[in-house]
Design a protein around this motif. Structure first.
Motif, PDB file in Angstrom:
ATOM      1  N   ILE A 144       0.804  -1.222   0.000  1.00 21.31           N
ATOM      2  CA  ILE A 144       0.000   0.000   0.000  1.00 21.31           C
ATOM      3  C   ILE A 144       0.839   1.274   0.000  1.00 21.31           C
ATOM      4  CG2 ILE A 144      -1.949  -1.134   1.128  1.00 21.31           C
ATOM      5  CD1 ILE A 144      -1.068   0.263   3.745  1.00 21.31           C
ATOM      6  N   ASP A 145       2.150   1.146   0.310  1.00 13.68           N
ATOM      7  CA  ASP A 145       2.954   2.363   0.409  1.00 13.68           C
ATOM      8  C   ASP A 145       4.425   1.971   0.523  1.00 13.68           C
ATOM      9  OD1 ASP A 145       3.585   5.036   0.560  1.00 13.68           O
ATOM     10  OD2 ASP A 145       2.730   5.362   2.554  1.00 13.68           O
ATOM     11  N   THR A 146       5.297   2.922   0.245  1.00 13.43           N
ATOM     12  CA  THR A 146       6.724   2.793   0.519  1.00 13.43           C
ATOM     13  C   THR A 146       7.182   4.088   1.167  1.00 13.43           C
ATOM     14  OG1 THR A 146       7.081   1.323  -1.367  1.00 13.43           O
ATOM     15  CG2 THR A 146       9.015   2.406  -0.436  1.00 13.43           C
ATOM     16  N   VAL A 147       7.754   3.983   2.359  1.00 10.24           N
ATOM     17  CA  VAL A 147       8.235   5.154   3.090  1.00 10.24           C
ATOM     18  C   VAL A 147       9.711   4.931   3.380  1.00 10.24           C
ATOM     19  CG1 VAL A 147       7.986   6.580   5.143  1.00 10.24           C
ATOM     20  CG2 VAL A 147       5.966   5.502   4.123  1.00 10.24           C
ATOM     21  N   GLY A 148      10.572   5.664   2.686  1.00 12.52           N
ATOM     22  CA  GLY A 148      11.993   5.402   2.805  1.00 12.52           C
ATOM     23  C   GLY A 148      12.297   3.986   2.352  1.00 12.52           C
ATOM     24  N   GLU A 149      12.881   3.193   3.228  1.00 14.03           N
ATOM     25  CA  GLU A 149      13.157   1.793   2.928  1.00 14.03           C
ATOM     26  C   GLU A 149      12.059   0.861   3.422  1.00 14.03           C
ATOM     27  OE1 GLU A 149      17.102   0.525   3.947  1.00 14.03           O
ATOM     28  OE2 GLU A 149      17.944   2.511   3.622  1.00 14.03           O
ATOM     29  N   ASN A 150      11.005   1.416   3.974  1.00 12.48           N
ATOM     30  CA  ASN A 150       9.908   0.614   4.503  1.00 12.48           C
ATOM     31  C   ASN A 150       8.866   0.346   3.423  1.00 12.48           C
ATOM     32  OD1 ASN A 150      11.187   0.981   6.978  1.00 12.48           O
ATOM     33  ND2 ASN A 150       9.814   2.618   7.625  1.00 12.48           N
ATOM     34  N   VAL A 151       8.740  -0.901   2.988  1.00 15.22           N
ATOM     35  CA  VAL A 151       7.671  -1.298   2.083  1.00 15.22           C
ATOM     36  C   VAL A 151       6.478  -1.707   2.937  1.00 15.22           C
ATOM     37  CG1 VAL A 151       6.944  -2.891   0.269  1.00 15.22           C
ATOM     38  CG2 VAL A 151       9.308  -2.036   0.330  1.00 15.22           C
ATOM     39  N   ILE A 152       5.363  -1.021   2.792  1.00 19.42           N
ATOM     40  CA  ILE A 152       4.212  -1.205   3.668  1.00 19.42           C
ATOM     41  C   ILE A 152       3.228  -2.182   3.036  1.00 19.42           C
ATOM     42  CG2 ILE A 152       2.470  -0.041   5.053  1.00 19.42           C
ATOM     43  CD1 ILE A 152       5.337   0.970   5.513  1.00 19.42           C
ATOM     44  N   GLU A 211       0.775   1.994  12.643  1.00 17.12           N
ATOM     45  CA  GLU A 211       2.151   1.505  12.678  1.00 17.12           C
ATOM     46  C   GLU A 211       3.180   2.551  12.265  1.00 17.12           C
ATOM     47  OE1 GLU A 211       4.236  -2.766  11.824  1.00 17.12           O
ATOM     48  OE2 GLU A 211       2.756  -2.054  10.397  1.00 17.12           O
ATOM     49  N   TRP A 212       4.277   2.565  13.014  1.00 16.08           N
ATOM     50  CA  TRP A 212       5.369   3.510  12.815  1.00 16.08           C
ATOM     51  C   TRP A 212       6.045   3.369  11.447  1.00 16.08           C
ATOM     52  CZ3 TRP A 212      10.432   2.050  11.876  1.00 16.08           C
ATOM     53  CH2 TRP A 212      10.693   0.675  11.969  1.00 16.08           C
ATOM     54  N   LEU A 213       5.939   2.209  10.812  1.00 13.54           N
ATOM     55  CA  LEU A 213       6.595   2.007   9.522  1.00 13.54           C
ATOM     56  C   LEU A 213       6.148   3.032   8.491  1.00 13.54           C
ATOM     57  CD1 LEU A 213       6.394  -1.880   9.197  1.00 13.54           C
ATOM     58  CD2 LEU A 213       8.451  -0.512   9.594  1.00 13.54           C
ATOM     59  N   GLN A 214       4.913   3.507   8.618  1.00  7.26           N
ATOM     60  CA  GLN A 214       4.404   4.504   7.687  1.00  7.26           C
ATOM     61  C   GLN A 214       4.462   5.916   8.254  1.00  7.26           C
ATOM     62  OE1 GLN A 214       0.109   4.774   6.653  1.00  7.26           O
ATOM     63  NE2 GLN A 214       0.767   4.500   4.526  1.00  7.26           N
ATOM     64  N   ASN A 215       4.008   6.086   9.489  1.00  5.10           N
ATOM     65  CA  ASN A 215       3.945   7.457  10.034  1.00  5.10           C
ATOM     66  C   ASN A 215       5.221   7.882  10.752  1.00  5.10           C
ATOM     67  OD1 ASN A 215       3.850   6.281  12.610  1.00  5.10           O
ATOM     68  ND2 ASN A 215       1.637   6.498  12.799  1.00  5.10           N
ATOM     69  N   LEU A 216       6.161   6.928  10.933  1.00  8.48           N
ATOM     70  CA  LEU A 216       7.481   7.174  11.519  1.00  8.48           C
ATOM     71  C   LEU A 216       7.442   7.594  12.984  1.00  8.48           C
ATOM     72  CD1 LEU A 216       9.262   8.918   8.507  1.00  8.48           C
ATOM     73  CD2 LEU A 216       9.090   6.482   9.042  1.00  8.48           C
ATOM     74  N   ASN A 217       6.257   7.587  13.568  1.00  6.98           N
ATOM     75  CA  ASN A 217       6.099   7.845  15.003  1.00  6.98           C
ATOM     76  C   ASN A 217       4.780   7.195  15.395  1.00  6.98           C
ATOM     77  OD1 ASN A 217       6.163   8.728  17.628  1.00  6.98           O
ATOM     78  ND2 ASN A 217       6.029  10.912  17.135  1.00  6.98           N
ATOM     79  N   GLY A 218       4.842   5.908  15.748  1.00  8.94           N
ATOM     80  CA  GLY A 218       3.641   5.113  15.971  1.00  8.94           C
ATOM     81  C   GLY A 218       2.660   5.785  16.918  1.00  8.94           C
ATOM     82  N   THR A 219       1.379   5.596  16.647  1.00 13.24           N
ATOM     83  CA  THR A 219       0.355   6.206  17.490  1.00 13.24           C
ATOM     84  C   THR A 219      -0.545   5.141  18.094  1.00 13.24           C
ATOM     85  OG1 THR A 219      -1.159   6.497  15.623  1.00 13.24           O
ATOM     86  CG2 THR A 219       0.326   8.311  16.126  1.00 13.24           C
ATOM     87  N   MET A 220      -1.212   5.526  19.172  1.00 13.12           N
ATOM     88  CA  MET A 220      -2.294   4.739  19.747  1.00 13.12           C
ATOM     89  C   MET A 220      -3.581   5.484  19.420  1.00 13.12           C
ATOM     90  SD  MET A 220      -2.103   1.800  21.305  1.00 13.12           S
ATOM     91  CE  MET A 220      -0.563   1.786  22.239  1.00 13.12           C
ATOM     92  N   GLU A 221      -4.566   4.757  18.869  1.00 13.65           N
ATOM     93  CA  GLU A 221      -5.786   5.400  18.411  1.00 13.65           C
ATOM     94  C   GLU A 221      -7.014   4.589  18.827  1.00 13.65           C
ATOM     95  OE1 GLU A 221      -5.556   6.268  14.240  1.00 13.65           O
ATOM     96  OE2 GLU A 221      -3.614   7.286  14.423  1.00 13.65           O
ATOM     97  N   LYS A 222      -8.176   5.199  18.715  1.00 10.85           N
ATOM     98  CA  LYS A 222      -9.428   4.505  18.989  1.00 10.85           C
ATOM     99  C   LYS A 222     -10.381   4.727  17.831  1.00 10.85           C
ATOM    100  CE  LYS A 222     -12.360   8.095  21.031  1.00 10.85           C
ATOM    101  NZ  LYS A 222     -13.354   8.414  22.066  1.00 10.85           N
ATOM    102  N   ILE A 223     -11.319   3.777  17.643  1.00  7.88           N
ATOM    103  CA  ILE A 223     -12.406   3.965  16.703  1.00  7.88           C
ATOM    104  C   ILE A 223     -13.649   3.322  17.300  1.00  7.88           C
ATOM    105  CG2 ILE A 223     -12.025   1.848  15.348  1.00  7.88           C
ATOM    106  CD1 ILE A 223     -12.635   3.631  12.839  1.00  7.88           C
TER     107      ILE A 223
END
Length: 330
Positions: free
Chosen positions: A117-125, A177-189
């Protein structure tokens, strides 16, 4: 630059892809001691209706026990739709079992490695998301519900857990996940009343970098990984959440409390971790005899392979905060 956490993630994925997916028939074993089971993210449901303990495992499997000492399994219990976004054989992580309104729900992380779904730097998501299955029985099988998507398809999410807040509404709390946003978050839905889908959009609770105890070895700053949330209320009614990150290259579990008493926080982190080094992804459960325990997995590197085994600790949260005691041996 590839971080320590990225290297750890890559090693784990390479080593256990076949274990975490539904592509093998397990050999059923009996009388297996808890700490001899190779298992990540152990979640234990104490089911009073059957007087049994159920522990979901990797790859959609389940262990069961009458006494927490000797376990039988693993049984395949998760059923997914091959025509859904998950594909024919998704990897399954961090499964949880929750009894709610006369049903049993299977919260887990599903990954379709065929979809990027994405590539961020060297992170293939890869396509990864928290999702929910349902069953009439604790031992399953757990089947898909009506809604094929709970969380956005363009974001990797994981480690979803269940909570009913003070407003009486059910929620999923999960990690973006931090792999995409580079600073992992905790969220609710918010979830639908029968948990068959989600309502609205996710809301930020806190970021990995908010933690005062986590640390990244390469930079000395806060680690960017959020992992394994689990919610509880203390004896005084205080809302707490245990969660896991890293201190340098050591898997570590901390705790955060909601000053407002609800998922909306604000969330205040304790300064120090709450478990010994190399333990994490914890949850709390009450035994069939009334004792409260924490289930975690140990995390160690053995010749380049990450070995994870379930363990139990005694806990006391009858007061204003969670206190972790000595290891518990069934």
């Amino acid at each position: 630059m590839v971080t320590k956490a990225l290297l750890v993630t890559a090693l784990i994925v390479l080593q256990v892809t076949s274990v975490f997916s539904q592509n093998r028939v397990p050999v059923i074993r009996e009388n297996v001691p808890l700490d001899s089971i190779r298992l990540s993210d152990p979640f234990i449901l104490a089911d009073k209706s059957t007087s049994m303990y159920y522990m979901p495992g990797t790859g959609g499997m389940l262990w069961k026990s009458k006494d927490l000492r000797n376990w039988t399994g693993p049984f395949i219990v998760a059923r997914t739709d091959p025509d859904s976004w998950m594909g024919k054989s998704p990897m399954i992580w961090a499964a949880e079992l929750h009894a709610y309104k006369d049903k049993y729900y299977y919260f887990a992380t599903f990954t379709n490695r065929e979809v990027k779904i994405d590539t961020v730097g060297e992170n293939v998501i890869e396509r990864r998301a928290s999702h929910i299955l349902v069953s009439d029985k604790a031992e399953g099988p757990y089947m898909p519900m009506k809604d094929p998507v709970y969380l956005p398809a363009d974001k990797p999410t994981l480690d979803g857990t269940f909570w009913v807040d003070k407003d009486g509404k059910p929620y999923m709390v999960y990690c973006y996940e931090w792999l995409q946003n580079l600073n992992g978050t905790m969220e609710k839905i918010e979830l639908k009343p029968d948990l068959s889908g989600s309502i609205g959009e996710g809301k930020l609770l806190f970021r990995a970098s908010d933690s005062p105890w986590s640390r990244e070895k390469s930079t000395g700053g806060p680690n960017k990984v959020t992992d394994g949330p689990f919610l509880f209320r203390t004896g005084t009614g205080r809302l707490g959440m245990i969660w896991t990150s890293w201190i340098d290259d050591v898997y570590t579990q901390g705790i955060v409390y909601s000053k407002g008493g609800t998922l909306d926080g604000p969330w205040e982190h304790e300064k120090e971790p709450i478990t010994p080094p190399n333990f994490g992804h914890g949850m709390l459960f009450q035994t069939l005899t009334g004792k409260w325990l924490m289930s975690v997995h140990s995390h160690r590197n053995s010749n380049g392979r990450y070995i994870r085994n379930p363990h139990l600790f005694e806990v006391d949260f009858s007061g204003d905060k969670l206190i972790v005691g000595k290891p518990y041996l069934p």
